[in-house]
Design a protein around this motif. Sequence first.
Motif, PDB file in Angstrom:
ATOM      1  N   THR A 283       3.811 -10.780  -4.385  1.00  0.00           N
ATOM      2  CA  THR A 283       4.009  -9.868  -3.249  1.00  0.00           C
ATOM      3  C   THR A 283       3.059  -8.682  -3.340  1.00  0.00           C
ATOM      4  N   ILE A 284       2.943  -8.106  -4.542  1.00  0.00           N
ATOM      5  CA  ILE A 284       2.038  -6.967  -4.726  1.00  0.00           C
ATOM      6  C   ILE A 284       0.584  -7.388  -4.530  1.00  0.00           C
TER       7      ILE A 284
ATOM      8  N   HIS B   5      -2.151   1.932  -0.566  1.00  0.00           N
ATOM      9  CA  HIS B   5      -2.025   2.386  -1.952  1.00  0.00           C
ATOM     10  C   HIS B   5      -1.599   1.250  -2.868  1.00  0.00           C
ATOM     11  N   VAL B   6      -0.680   0.421  -2.401  1.00  0.00           N
ATOM     12  CA  VAL B   6      -0.262  -0.744  -3.194  1.00  0.00           C
ATOM     13  C   VAL B   6      -1.434  -1.697  -3.377  1.00  0.00           C
ATOM     14  N   ALA B   7      -2.170  -1.928  -2.301  1.00  0.00           N
ATOM     15  CA  ALA B   7      -3.301  -2.851  -2.380  1.00  0.00           C
ATOM     16  C   ALA B   7      -4.367  -2.346  -3.352  1.00  0.00           C
TER      17      ALA B   7
ATOM     18  N   LYS C  35      -2.889  -2.538  -7.112  1.00  0.00           N
ATOM     19  CA  LYS C  35      -2.078  -3.726  -7.401  1.00  0.00           C
ATOM     20  C   LYS C  35      -2.190  -4.191  -8.849  1.00  0.00           C
TER      21      LYS C  35
ATOM     22  N   THR D  44      -1.725  -1.960   5.942  1.00  0.00           N
ATOM     23  CA  THR D  44      -0.342  -1.472   6.051  1.00  0.00           C
ATOM     24  C   THR D  44       0.161  -0.824   4.766  1.00  0.00           C
ATOM     25  N   HIS D  45      -0.371  -1.262   3.635  1.00  0.00           N
ATOM     26  CA  HIS D  45       0.053  -0.715   2.343  1.00  0.00           C
ATOM     27  C   HIS D  45      -1.187  -0.428   1.500  1.00  0.00           C
TER      28      HIS D  45
ATOM     29  N   ALA E   8      -0.495  -7.610  -0.869  1.00  0.00           N
ATOM     30  CA  ALA E   8      -0.289  -6.452  -0.003  1.00  0.00           C
ATOM     31  C   ALA E   8      -1.498  -6.234   0.909  1.00  0.00           C
ATOM     32  N   ASP E   9      -1.238  -5.988   2.169  1.00  0.00           N
ATOM     33  CA  ASP E   9      -2.281  -5.778   3.171  1.00  0.00           C
ATOM     34  C   ASP E   9      -2.814  -4.346   3.060  1.00  0.00           C
TER      35      ASP E   9
END
Length: 229
Positions: free
Chosen positions: A180-181, A191-193, A196, A188-189, A184-185
């Motif tokens: 899932t991490i 900071h996560v991308a 990661k 839309t995300h 991450a797009d």
Amino acid sequence: MLEPRTRPNRRERPAKPALTRDGIIATALAIMQAEGLGKVSMRRLAAELDTGPASLYVYVTDIEDLHAQILDALLVSVHKRLPAGTWRHRLSVLLRRYADVLFAHPELARMAMSTPANGPNYLHLVDTILGFLQEGGASDRNAAWGVDTLLLYVTAHAAEHAAWKESSRAQSDMSMLRATIASADPKTHPHVARLKADLVSGRGERFDWNLDLLIDGIVRAPAATKGKR
């Protein structure tokens, strides 16, 4: 001709050792080490000590109190021969030894989240941590409040590790989280991308970094003050 069997006179039986709190805890610890904490019950303990369960409540409040005292007995090892070095190094060693006890006994780690040890070895642990924090320059209140944060972090980390270790879904759940991490797009995300790889990195060093972070915060933060809630 065989002589009839006779039951031994009760007066001829060897006297049972007197019950003591230390003896009860030692017996409970022996059962746990041989068979696991789940086997430590008042009924089983009473049978081992050749007494009735009601007799045990003179010395221990309930099963939670007994479990807490088992943990306290194990904490005697964390204080032995602390290495020479700075206060910070010795504090880190002490906290990692506490973590090692909990990692070695995952059932106690989970128990300690709601029923912490409260015996002499735990008190010695708290006192030693307070001394190191104050040696590092922490104010009295920062040290007093911070010791709880340090022990809670270590206990929660060990309890989480125990839960993951015993879960049949742990590996698949972690794989799903990583996937899932990783997916991450960035739109839309963002900071996560971007982070990661770091989000799922580190094991022992991640634990050490968090300990250092907490210690730094306790020592360097302005002295805590009591405020109105």
